[in-house]
Write an enzyme that holds these catalytic residues in place. Structure first.
Site: not given
Length: 274
Positions: A73, A164, A162
């Site tokens: 990634d 986090e 994503d």
């Protein structure tokens, strides 16, 4: 030259006084500067940034290599990526950061997203969520409109949320567990309505437990991309009995962030095909 009387101190020259003052100031400046340097600018976040700060720094997988497929990634800070080198090393799939919040698009997105595709990889795009700036629906639309869509070409993976640790402030973006779950659901529902696909969720177990109350309701429809820099993926968030992808290191060859797909290449293709 007159001899100073006992108890009399000769006046110090101005230069000496200035030197002493600057030295004293220097002792306090580095700490302030260091703190300022650790506060990233908006848009600079990337997949796993919080993992490095909270969950560890390195890992070498010891499980499942024979049936797992190597991936990477990437984000804008990595610039132009040497895709042919990665292909030659065995990497077969890749995700590129497309967007963050509703204020950032990756300036290297075309080179990274198309470059991986052009060497033969199966590719996809991810969105770095900032739940404290705009709604989940707003960010999902921004993501789809700036590279996060999906096409049934057999080589494009569904988009990734994503979610986090917040690199810019409070870990949970100032939200309660229920508020975070609602924000994530808003994003996922909007993404599916726009693309017809269920988005992948990228997260770390410790963050998920802290910030969603270890909510297990997304596991039915949304594949899990677990982040853990260790020899195995460890305990998974609630609801998921297995992971689809695992980000296992931020210090791999050519590009730092390397991943394992939990299956052979035909399973990567199956996810791309929906």
């Amino acid at each position: 030259m007159p001899v100073p009387r006992p108890g009399f101190l000769r006046p110090r020259p101005l230069a000496v006084l200035l030197t002493a003052l600057l030295s004293a100031l220097a002792l306090s400046v580095p700490l302030t500067s260091a703190r300022a340097a650790t506060a990233p600018g908006r848009g600079t976040a990337y997949m796993g940034m919080g993992v490095l700060a909270h969950d560890g720094r390195a890992g070498t997988p010891t499980t499942g290599d024979a049936t797992q497929t190597e991936g990477v990634d990437v984000a804008g800070y990595q610039g132009n990526v040497a895709w042919s080198t990665l292909w030659g090393s065995g990497v077969r799939w890749a995700y590129t950061k497309a967007t963050e919040g509703t204020y950032y698009t990756n300036p290297y997105f075309a080179q990274q997203y198309n470059g991986s595709y052009n060497v033969g990889m199966i590719r996809g795009a991810y969105h770095f969520a900032t739940p404290d700036t705009t709604s989940g629906a707003t960010q999902a639309n921004y993501f789809v409109d700036h590279g996060g869509g999906w096409s049934r070409d057999g080589r494009t993976l569904p988009g990734v949320l994503d979610i986090e640790w917040n690199p810019y402030g409070a870990a949970c973006y100032g939200k309660t567990a229920s508020g975070m779950v609602n924000w994530i659901a808003d994003f996922l529902n909007t993404y599916k309505a726009r693309t017809g696909r269920d988005a992948v969720i990228y997260t770390a177990t410790n963050w998920w437990t802290q910030c969603t109350g270890d909510y297990g309701g997304f596991a039915v429809n949304n594949p899990l991309w677990i982040a853990r820099y260790a020899t195995d993926p460890g305990t998974l968030p609630a609801g998921w009995g297995y992971y689809t992808m695992w980000q296992y290191t931020s210090s791999g060859p050519t590009v730092g962030d390397h991943d394992k797909f939990n299956g052979a290449l035909d399973r990567v293709q199956a996810l791309a095909n929906g």
